[in-house]
Design a protein around this motif. Structure first.
Motif, PDB file in Angstrom:
ATOM      1  N   VAL A  77     -11.983 -71.791  64.219  1.00  0.00           N
ATOM      2  CA  VAL A  77     -12.176 -70.750  64.504  1.00  0.00           C
ATOM      3  C   VAL A  77     -11.770 -70.224  65.666  1.00  0.00           C
ATOM      4  O   VAL A  77     -11.057 -69.233  66.040  1.00  0.00           O
ATOM      5  N   ILE A  78     -12.327 -70.970  66.945  1.00  0.00           N
ATOM      6  CA  ILE A  78     -11.644 -70.452  68.345  1.00  0.00           C
ATOM      7  C   ILE A  78     -10.087 -70.483  68.552  1.00  0.00           C
ATOM      8  O   ILE A  78      -9.870 -69.719  68.843  1.00  0.00           O
ATOM      9  N   LEU A  79      -9.730 -71.810  68.224  1.00  0.00           N
ATOM     10  CA  LEU A  79      -8.364 -72.158  68.733  1.00  0.00           C
ATOM     11  C   LEU A  79      -7.407 -71.014  67.671  1.00  0.00           C
ATOM     12  O   LEU A  79      -6.480 -70.630  67.926  1.00  0.00           O
ATOM     13  N   GLY A  80      -7.625 -70.963  66.349  1.00  0.00           N
ATOM     14  CA  GLY A  80      -6.961 -70.295  65.458  1.00  0.00           C
ATOM     15  C   GLY A  80      -7.215 -68.734  65.788  1.00  0.00           C
ATOM     16  O   GLY A  80      -6.164 -68.064  65.604  1.00  0.00           O
ATOM     17  N   GLY A  81      -8.385 -68.414  65.960  1.00  0.00           N
ATOM     18  CA  GLY A  81      -8.609 -67.058  66.162  1.00  0.00           C
ATOM     19  C   GLY A  81      -7.775 -66.333  67.458  1.00  0.00           C
ATOM     20  O   GLY A  81      -7.461 -65.430  67.439  1.00  0.00           O
ATOM     21  N   ARG A  82      -7.822 -67.241  68.564  1.00  0.00           N
ATOM     22  CA  ARG A  82      -7.244 -66.957  69.732  1.00  0.00           C
ATOM     23  C   ARG A  82      -5.607 -66.774  69.402  1.00  0.00           C
ATOM     24  O   ARG A  82      -4.917 -66.067  69.864  1.00  0.00           O
ATOM     25  N   LEU A  83      -4.973 -68.090  69.105  1.00  0.00           N
ATOM     26  CA  LEU A  83      -3.715 -68.454  68.984  1.00  0.00           C
ATOM     27  C   LEU A  83      -3.223 -67.057  67.681  1.00  0.00           C
ATOM     28  O   LEU A  83      -2.062 -66.675  67.894  1.00  0.00           O
ATOM     29  N   GLY A  84      -4.121 -66.710  66.795  1.00  0.00           N
ATOM     30  CA  GLY A  84      -3.441 -65.753  65.823  1.00  0.00           C
ATOM     31  C   GLY A  84      -3.438 -64.428  66.516  1.00  0.00           C
ATOM     32  O   GLY A  84      -2.519 -63.866  66.131  1.00  0.00           O
ATOM     33  N   TYR A  85      -4.500 -64.086  67.434  1.00  0.00           N
ATOM     34  CA  TYR A  85      -4.499 -62.944  68.083  1.00  0.00           C
ATOM     35  C   TYR A  85      -2.904 -62.829  68.929  1.00  0.00           C
ATOM     36  O   TYR A  85      -2.202 -61.909  68.872  1.00  0.00           O
ATOM     37  N   LEU A 116      -6.766 -69.303  59.368  1.00  0.00           N
ATOM     38  CA  LEU A 116      -5.779 -70.346  59.302  1.00  0.00           C
ATOM     39  C   LEU A 116      -6.269 -71.614  60.110  1.00  0.00           C
ATOM     40  O   LEU A 116      -5.940 -72.952  59.571  1.00  0.00           O
ATOM     41  N   GLY A 117      -6.860 -71.357  61.297  1.00  0.00           N
ATOM     42  CA  GLY A 117      -7.642 -72.518  62.060  1.00  0.00           C
ATOM     43  C   GLY A 117      -8.527 -73.459  61.223  1.00  0.00           C
ATOM     44  O   GLY A 117      -8.530 -74.624  60.945  1.00  0.00           O
ATOM     45  N   VAL A 118      -9.432 -72.671  60.496  1.00  0.00           N
ATOM     46  CA  VAL A 118     -10.356 -73.151  59.531  1.00  0.00           C
ATOM     47  C   VAL A 118      -9.748 -73.860  58.277  1.00  0.00           C
ATOM     48  O   VAL A 118     -10.295 -75.316  57.892  1.00  0.00           O
ATOM     49  N   ILE A 119      -8.889 -73.270  57.651  1.00  0.00           N
ATOM     50  CA  ILE A 119      -8.047 -74.096  56.788  1.00  0.00           C
ATOM     51  C   ILE A 119      -7.555 -75.237  57.044  1.00  0.00           C
ATOM     52  O   ILE A 119      -7.558 -76.264  56.441  1.00  0.00           O
ATOM     53  N   LEU A 120      -6.832 -75.346  58.277  1.00  0.00           N
ATOM     54  CA  LEU A 120      -6.194 -76.480  58.589  1.00  0.00           C
ATOM     55  C   LEU A 120      -7.279 -77.223  58.944  1.00  0.00           C
ATOM     56  O   LEU A 120      -7.068 -78.614  58.647  1.00  0.00           O
ATOM     57  N   ALA A 121      -8.333 -77.136  59.833  1.00  0.00           N
ATOM     58  CA  ALA A 121      -9.699 -78.000  60.150  1.00  0.00           C
ATOM     59  C   ALA A 121     -10.278 -78.563  58.686  1.00  0.00           C
ATOM     60  O   ALA A 121     -10.465 -79.888  58.711  1.00  0.00           O
ATOM     61  N   GLY A 122     -10.232 -77.842  57.627  1.00  0.00           N
ATOM     62  CA  GLY A 122     -10.722 -78.258  56.493  1.00  0.00           C
ATOM     63  C   GLY A 122      -9.794 -79.311  55.770  1.00  0.00           C
ATOM     64  O   GLY A 122     -10.345 -80.186  54.983  1.00  0.00           O
ATOM     65  N   PHE A 123      -8.407 -78.934  55.794  1.00  0.00           N
ATOM     66  CA  PHE A 123      -7.477 -79.751  55.080  1.00  0.00           C
ATOM     67  C   PHE A 123      -7.851 -81.347  56.018  1.00  0.00           C
ATOM     68  O   PHE A 123      -7.524 -82.135  55.185  1.00  0.00           O
ATOM     69  N   LEU A 124      -7.679 -81.220  57.208  1.00  0.00           N
ATOM     70  CA  LEU A 124      -7.642 -82.609  57.710  1.00  0.00           C
ATOM     71  C   LEU A 124      -9.013 -83.226  57.636  1.00  0.00           C
ATOM     72  O   LEU A 124      -8.926 -84.644  57.389  1.00  0.00           O
ATOM     73  N   PHE A 125     -10.175 -82.597  57.731  1.00  0.00           N
ATOM     74  CA  PHE A 125     -11.434 -83.112  57.532  1.00  0.00           C
ATOM     75  C   PHE A 125     -11.588 -83.819  56.018  1.00  0.00           C
ATOM     76  O   PHE A 125     -11.916 -85.075  55.778  1.00  0.00           O
ATOM     77  N   THR A 126     -10.907 -83.083  55.129  1.00  0.00           N
ATOM     78  CA  THR A 126     -11.221 -83.288  53.544  1.00  0.00           C
ATOM     79  C   THR A 126     -10.291 -84.573  53.512  1.00  0.00           C
ATOM     80  O   THR A 126     -10.445 -85.493  52.602  1.00  0.00           O
ATOM     81  N   GLN A 127      -8.949 -84.620  54.104  1.00  0.00           N
ATOM     82  CA  GLN A 127      -7.987 -85.776  53.858  1.00  0.00           C
ATOM     83  C   GLN A 127      -8.610 -87.010  54.454  1.00  0.00           C
ATOM     84  O   GLN A 127      -8.503 -88.082  53.906  1.00  0.00           O
ATOM     85  N   ARG A 128      -9.210 -86.869  55.700  1.00  0.00           N
ATOM     86  CA  ARG A 128      -9.924 -87.921  56.363  1.00  0.00           C
ATOM     87  C   ARG A 128     -11.127 -88.588  55.506  1.00  0.00           C
ATOM     88  O   ARG A 128     -11.166 -89.860  55.588  1.00  0.00           O
ATOM     89  N   HIS A 129     -12.014 -87.714  54.897  1.00  0.00           N
ATOM     90  CA  HIS A 129     -12.857 -88.335  54.256  1.00  0.00           C
ATOM     91  C   HIS A 129     -12.828 -88.109  52.486  1.00  0.00           C
ATOM     92  O   HIS A 129     -13.857 -88.444  52.074  1.00  0.00           O
ATOM     93  N   ARG A 130     -11.578 -88.034  52.012  1.00  0.00           N
ATOM     94  CA  ARG A 130     -11.194 -88.056  50.955  1.00  0.00           C
ATOM     95  C   ARG A 130     -12.387 -87.022  50.030  1.00  0.00           C
ATOM     96  O   ARG A 130     -13.130 -87.488  48.771  1.00  0.00           O
ATOM     97  N   ILE A 131     -12.510 -85.904  50.125  1.00  0.00           N
ATOM     98  CA  ILE A 131     -13.371 -85.018  49.473  1.00  0.00           C
ATOM     99  C   ILE A 131     -12.423 -84.027  48.994  1.00  0.00           C
ATOM    100  O   ILE A 131     -11.259 -83.624  49.520  1.00  0.00           O
ATOM    101  N   PRO A 132     -12.813 -83.627  47.931  1.00  0.00           N
ATOM    102  CA  PRO A 132     -12.035 -82.798  46.967  1.00  0.00           C
ATOM    103  C   PRO A 132     -11.778 -81.415  47.742  1.00  0.00           C
ATOM    104  O   PRO A 132     -12.760 -80.937  48.169  1.00  0.00           O
TER     105      PRO A 132
END
Length: 294
Positions: A77-85, A116-132
């Motif tokens: 949220v913080i990095l994506g929100g700032r870089l998006g702005y 977008l930052g949250v989507i990227l974070a979620g993608f990496l997290f689910t890939q790491r923990h093999r969550i649908p």
């Protein structure tokens, strides 16, 4: 005499204290972030603690994993929100002042960038923990509206992100010099309280719909459905409110007073509308795909 509502006398700071010469303040905006994250986290934990909400009564995440994901989401949220702005709203300025890109205390955050930052974070997290991924996206979407509700209310208290001038009886006379700069209006300038419109649509209404889908209709049994409704719902709400929301000053010129980023013969789209259109399309695709797979 035009009817208008005076701006409520609420300080942006809840309280402030002085420690060793430094002034420390708790602001409503910071509290909105904290409160939104905590409420969203509790909603997500409640969902994964309720097996009947899931297909075959089998949850896809544990409460501990939700807590771990929360850290990733905050960073996103913080990095994506700032870089998006920086990228969407002020690219020329920050290209000349790169040292200010990470100066989040100066203000300037983009919801679409944060998403977008949250989507990227979620993608990496689910890939790491093999969550649908679709099920994880549903849980994350469920927790977003409380933060939107509280964040928009904080925007109102801060007298920022106000709407365009209006003569409607619920127009608000925001106290800042910029808000009162309305060349076409004689006297006090009343503006649409667009922050409250967004709080009601993106936060309260959309949040109620998602909770109803999850706890009454069992939408988590259809992976991607809740996330799709969130994307489409937020995109439609933001697109609509942009018609009465004051655009960022850098987009306004003498020949383009509405701040349209793309326009032709007087018709066009604001930056917020352009960024919301992909959300609507993604949401429709997710809903359609979820219904076909159910």
């Amino acid at each position: 005499m035009r009817a208008l509502l005076p701006f409520p006398d609420i300080s942006p700071e809840i309280f402030s204290i002085s420690i060793f010469g430094f002034e420390l303040a708790l602001r409503w905006y910071a509290l909105a972030y904290i409160g939104g994250i905590l409420i969203g986290w509790r909603l997500a934990v409640l969902a994964v603690k309720t097996p009947r909400l899931w297909r075959n009564d089998t949850v896809v995440m544990t409460p501990t994993q939700i807590e771990d994901l929360l850290t990733w989401v905050i960073v996103g949220v913080i990095l994506g929100g700032r870089l998006g702005y920086v990228a969407f709203y002020q690219p020329a300025y920050y290209a000349q002042n790169p040292g200010e890109i990470l100066a989040v205390w100066q203000g300037g955050m983009s919801f679409h960038g944060g998403l977008l930052g949250v989507i990227l974070a979620g993608f990496l997290f689910t890939q790491r923990h093999r969550i649908p991924r679709l099920s994880a996206a549903d849980v994350m979407a469920l927790g977003v509206p409380p933060g939107l509700l509280l964040g928009r209310l904080a925007n109102f208290i801060n007298a920022e992100l106000w709407g365009r001038p209006t003569d409607l009886p619920w127009g608000v006379a925001f106290p800042t010099e910029a808000a009162q700069h309305c060349p076409a209006v004689a006297g006090v300038c009343a503006r649409h309280p667009s922050q409250l419109y967004e709080a009601g649509l993106e936060g309260l209404l959309l949040g109620a719909i998602l909770i109803w889908l999850v706890w009454r209709l069992g939408a988590l049994k259809t992976p991607g459905l809740v996330a799709g409704v969130f994307f489409a719902g937020y995109g439609c709400a933001r697109f609509a409110v942009e018609f009465v929301r004051q655009p960022d000053a850098q987009f306004i010129t003498d020949g383009n007073p509405l701040g349209l980023v793309w326009h032709l013969s007087g018709w066009g789209l604001t930056m917020g509308q352009i960024l919301s259109l992909p959300m609507i399309l993604i949401g429709i695709w997710l809903i359609t795909n979820a219904r076909r797979s159910s």
